[in-house]
Design a protein around this motif. Structure first.
Motif, PDB file in Angstrom:
ATOM      1  N   ASP A   1       3.273  15.819  -4.955  1.00  0.00           N
ATOM      2  CA  ASP A   1       3.248  16.258  -3.487  1.00  0.00           C
ATOM      3  C   ASP A   1       4.254  15.993  -2.832  1.00  0.00           C
ATOM      4  OD1 ASP A   1       2.287  16.682  -0.914  1.00  0.00           O
ATOM      5  OD2 ASP A   1       0.193  16.178  -1.623  1.00  0.00           O
ATOM      6  N   PRO A   2       5.294  16.914  -2.529  1.00  0.00           N
ATOM      7  CA  PRO A   2       6.399  16.394  -1.697  1.00  0.00           C
ATOM      8  C   PRO A   2       6.012  16.004  -0.204  1.00  0.00           C
ATOM      9  CG  PRO A   2       6.353  18.884  -2.106  1.00  0.00           C
ATOM     10  CD  PRO A   2       5.163  18.109  -2.731  1.00  0.00           C
ATOM     11  N   VAL A   3       5.210  16.558   0.309  1.00  0.00           N
ATOM     12  CA  VAL A   3       4.841  16.151   1.674  1.00  0.00           C
ATOM     13  C   VAL A   3       4.335  14.715   1.625  1.00  0.00           C
ATOM     14  CG1 VAL A   3       3.397  16.510   3.619  1.00  0.00           C
ATOM     15  CG2 VAL A   3       4.242  18.444   2.374  1.00  0.00           C
ATOM     16  N   PHE A   4       3.515  14.324   0.886  1.00  0.00           N
ATOM     17  CA  PHE A   4       3.004  12.906   0.657  1.00  0.00           C
ATOM     18  C   PHE A   4       3.941  12.065   0.125  1.00  0.00           C
ATOM     19  CE2 PHE A   4      -0.745  10.860  -1.407  1.00  0.00           C
ATOM     20  CZ  PHE A   4      -0.811   9.548  -0.408  1.00  0.00           C
ATOM     21  N   ILE A   5       4.922  12.556  -0.820  1.00  0.00           N
ATOM     22  CA  ILE A   5       6.161  11.684  -1.031  1.00  0.00           C
ATOM     23  C   ILE A   5       6.998  11.339  -0.180  1.00  0.00           C
ATOM     24  CG2 ILE A   5       8.329  11.677  -2.751  1.00  0.00           C
ATOM     25  CD1 ILE A   5       6.682  13.438  -4.439  1.00  0.00           C
ATOM     26  N   ALA A   6       7.432  12.457   0.829  1.00  0.00           N
ATOM     27  CA  ALA A   6       8.242  12.284   1.937  1.00  0.00           C
ATOM     28  C   ALA A   6       7.744  11.034   2.910  1.00  0.00           C
ATOM     29  CB  ALA A   6       8.667  13.577   2.481  1.00  0.00           C
ATOM     30  N   GLY A   7       6.601  11.427   3.273  1.00  0.00           N
ATOM     31  CA  GLY A   7       5.923  10.521   4.155  1.00  0.00           C
ATOM     32  C   GLY A   7       5.833   9.098   3.807  1.00  0.00           C
ATOM     33  N   GLN A   8       5.388   8.735   2.507  1.00  0.00           N
ATOM     34  CA  GLN A   8       5.345   7.418   2.108  1.00  0.00           C
ATOM     35  C   GLN A   8       6.728   6.977   2.039  1.00  0.00           C
ATOM     36  OE1 GLN A   8       2.578   5.506   2.054  1.00  0.00           O
ATOM     37  NE2 GLN A   8       1.625   7.474   2.681  1.00  0.00           N
ATOM     38  N   ALA A   9       7.898   7.696   1.508  1.00  0.00           N
ATOM     39  CA  ALA A   9       9.104   7.155   1.253  1.00  0.00           C
ATOM     40  C   ALA A   9       9.655   6.819   2.784  1.00  0.00           C
ATOM     41  CB  ALA A   9       9.908   8.212   0.618  1.00  0.00           C
ATOM     42  N   ALA A  10       9.534   7.434   3.599  1.00  0.00           N
ATOM     43  CA  ALA A  10      10.092   7.238   4.668  1.00  0.00           C
ATOM     44  C   ALA A  10       9.493   5.955   5.392  1.00  0.00           C
ATOM     45  CB  ALA A  10       9.777   8.516   5.865  1.00  0.00           C
ATOM     46  N   GLY A  11       8.108   5.691   5.258  1.00  0.00           N
ATOM     47  CA  GLY A  11       7.544   4.551   5.686  1.00  0.00           C
ATOM     48  C   GLY A  11       7.869   3.303   5.288  1.00  0.00           C
ATOM     49  N   LEU A  12       8.231   3.488   3.802  1.00  0.00           N
ATOM     50  CA  LEU A  12       8.729   2.098   3.182  1.00  0.00           C
ATOM     51  C   LEU A  12      10.042   1.716   3.801  1.00  0.00           C
ATOM     52  CD1 LEU A  12       8.338   3.113  -0.596  1.00  0.00           C
ATOM     53  CD2 LEU A  12       6.873   1.642   0.964  1.00  0.00           C
ATOM     54  N   ILE A  13      10.833   2.692   4.131  1.00  0.00           N
ATOM     55  CA  ILE A  13      12.114   2.210   5.145  1.00  0.00           C
ATOM     56  C   ILE A  13      11.735   1.257   6.139  1.00  0.00           C
ATOM     57  CG2 ILE A  13      14.158   3.005   6.250  1.00  0.00           C
ATOM     58  CD1 ILE A  13      13.866   5.378   4.295  1.00  0.00           C
ATOM     59  N   VAL A  14      10.842   1.680   6.957  1.00  0.00           N
ATOM     60  CA  VAL A  14      10.533   0.885   8.121  1.00  0.00           C
ATOM     61  C   VAL A  14       9.790  -0.423   7.763  1.00  0.00           C
ATOM     62  CG1 VAL A  14       8.812   0.931  10.133  1.00  0.00           C
ATOM     63  CG2 VAL A  14       9.971   3.275   9.502  1.00  0.00           C
ATOM     64  N   TYR A  15       8.915  -0.540   6.832  1.00  0.00           N
ATOM     65  CA  TYR A  15       8.056  -1.711   6.331  1.00  0.00           C
ATOM     66  C   TYR A  15       9.326  -2.824   5.762  1.00  0.00           C
ATOM     67  CZ  TYR A  15       4.677   1.804   6.166  1.00  0.00           C
ATOM     68  OH  TYR A  15       3.758   3.100   6.653  1.00  0.00           O
ATOM     69  N   LEU A  16      10.327  -2.177   5.216  1.00  0.00           N
ATOM     70  CA  LEU A  16      11.098  -3.106   4.665  1.00  0.00           C
ATOM     71  C   LEU A  16      12.120  -3.577   5.613  1.00  0.00           C
ATOM     72  CD1 LEU A  16      12.475  -1.420   1.278  1.00  0.00           C
ATOM     73  CD2 LEU A  16      11.247  -3.664   1.271  1.00  0.00           C
ATOM     74  N   ARG A  17      12.453  -2.887   6.643  1.00  0.00           N
ATOM     75  CA  ARG A  17      13.149  -3.331   7.593  1.00  0.00           C
ATOM     76  C   ARG A  17      12.579  -4.327   8.533  1.00  0.00           C
ATOM     77  NH1 ARG A  17      17.957  -5.053   9.551  1.00  0.00           N
ATOM     78  NH2 ARG A  17      18.194  -4.486  11.928  1.00  0.00           N
TER      79      ARG A  17
ATOM     80  N   GLY B   1       0.729  -1.241  -0.040  1.00  0.00           N
ATOM     81  CA  GLY B   1       0.100  -0.024   0.023  1.00  0.00           C
ATOM     82  C   GLY B   1       0.745   1.250  -0.040  1.00  0.00           C
ATOM     83  N   GLY B   2       1.876   1.399   0.963  1.00  0.00           N
ATOM     84  CA  GLY B   2       2.816   2.377   0.790  1.00  0.00           C
ATOM     85  C   GLY B   2       3.349   2.613  -0.473  1.00  0.00           C
ATOM     86  N   ALA B   3       3.784   1.579  -1.070  1.00  0.00           N
ATOM     87  CA  ALA B   3       4.554   1.585  -2.321  1.00  0.00           C
ATOM     88  C   ALA B   3       3.709   2.168  -3.632  1.00  0.00           C
ATOM     89  CB  ALA B   3       5.139   0.498  -2.910  1.00  0.00           C
ATOM     90  N   LEU B   4       2.627   1.732  -3.527  1.00  0.00           N
ATOM     91  CA  LEU B   4       1.403   2.180  -4.433  1.00  0.00           C
ATOM     92  C   LEU B   4       1.021   3.716  -4.156  1.00  0.00           C
ATOM     93  CD1 LEU B   4      -0.988  -0.698  -4.964  1.00  0.00           C
ATOM     94  CD2 LEU B   4       0.674   0.288  -6.509  1.00  0.00           C
ATOM     95  N   LEU B   5       0.997   3.975  -2.864  1.00  0.00           N
ATOM     96  CA  LEU B   5       0.706   5.531  -2.435  1.00  0.00           C
ATOM     97  C   LEU B   5       1.840   6.337  -2.907  1.00  0.00           C
ATOM     98  CD1 LEU B   5      -1.220   4.775   0.839  1.00  0.00           C
ATOM     99  CD2 LEU B   5      -2.053   6.054  -1.073  1.00  0.00           C
ATOM    100  N   LEU B   6       2.832   5.939  -2.794  1.00  0.00           N
ATOM    101  CA  LEU B   6       4.127   6.575  -3.198  1.00  0.00           C
ATOM    102  C   LEU B   6       4.148   6.886  -4.580  1.00  0.00           C
ATOM    103  CD1 LEU B   6       6.883   8.099  -2.690  1.00  0.00           C
ATOM    104  CD2 LEU B   6       7.950   5.776  -2.969  1.00  0.00           C
ATOM    105  N   VAL B   7       3.933   5.991  -5.519  1.00  0.00           N
ATOM    106  CA  VAL B   7       3.625   6.239  -6.964  1.00  0.00           C
ATOM    107  C   VAL B   7       2.614   7.373  -7.306  1.00  0.00           C
ATOM    108  CG1 VAL B   7       2.921   5.257  -9.030  1.00  0.00           C
ATOM    109  CG2 VAL B   7       4.359   3.744  -7.529  1.00  0.00           C
ATOM    110  N   TYR B   8       1.486   6.988  -6.367  1.00  0.00           N
ATOM    111  CA  TYR B   8       0.303   8.318  -6.561  1.00  0.00           C
ATOM    112  C   TYR B   8       0.744   9.553  -6.268  1.00  0.00           C
ATOM    113  CZ  TYR B   8      -4.353  10.161  -5.964  1.00  0.00           C
ATOM    114  OH  TYR B   8      -5.159  11.204  -6.234  1.00  0.00           O
ATOM    115  N   ALA B   9       1.443   9.563  -5.406  1.00  0.00           N
ATOM    116  CA  ALA B   9       2.102  10.825  -4.704  1.00  0.00           C
ATOM    117  C   ALA B   9       2.942  11.658  -5.650  1.00  0.00           C
ATOM    118  CB  ALA B   9       2.769  10.602  -3.216  1.00  0.00           C
ATOM    119  N   ILE B  10       3.893  10.508  -6.099  1.00  0.00           N
ATOM    120  CA  ILE B  10       4.729  11.006  -7.280  1.00  0.00           C
ATOM    121  C   ILE B  10       4.009  11.868  -8.370  1.00  0.00           C
ATOM    122  CG2 ILE B  10       6.498  10.520  -8.906  1.00  0.00           C
ATOM    123  CD1 ILE B  10       7.650   8.474  -6.707  1.00  0.00           C
ATOM    124  N   HIS B  11       2.965  10.816  -8.947  1.00  0.00           N
ATOM    125  CA  HIS B  11       2.192  11.325  -9.995  1.00  0.00           C
ATOM    126  C   HIS B  11       1.597  12.727  -9.671  1.00  0.00           C
ATOM    127  CE1 HIS B  11      -0.840  11.757 -13.155  1.00  0.00           C
ATOM    128  NE2 HIS B  11      -1.808  11.746 -12.333  1.00  0.00           N
TER     129      HIS B  11
END
Length: 101
Positions: free
Chosen positions: A56-72, A43-53
């Motif tokens: 929205d820099p705030v949305f991009i930063a939030g989703q990108a940071a979350g992906l690090i936590v999920y992967l870890r 969900g976070g990866a798809l939301l990041l794709v949507y945010a990039i489209h």
């Protein structure tokens, strides 16, 4: 198409809480199943794709940071399943999984 992607992504991201709630109710204690992290990542990866489209820099930063936590968390779970040794950190911060190879 982008709105559909956004809604699918948000549904996956929200679905993780339902999965976690059901697992906790069944166990009668708070648990976080692997499916929670998998849905978080998808969900976070798809939301990041949507945010990039949306550019929205705030949305991009939030989703990108979350992906690090999920992967870890998924990496820690994979290490635990492989039987990687858990060690206690000298500072007393609790156990951590180490990969010695």
């Amino acid at each position: 198409m982008w709105v559909v992607l956004g809604f699918v992504a948000q549904a996956m991201f929200t679905g993780r809480f339902i999965v976690q709630w059901i697992a906790s109710e069944r166990a009668r204690r708070s648990v976080v199943p692997v499916a929670f992290w998998t849905l978080s990542l998808a969900g976070g990866a798809l939301l990041l794709v949507y945010a990039i489209h949306r550019r929205d820099p705030v949305f991009i930063a939030g989703q990108a940071a979350g992906l690090i936590v999920y992967l870890r968390n998924l990496k820690l779970i994979a290490n635990e399943k492989r039987g990687a040794p858990a060690t206690v950190r000298p500072s007393g911060q609790g156990p951590s999984t180490t990969n010695s190879g």
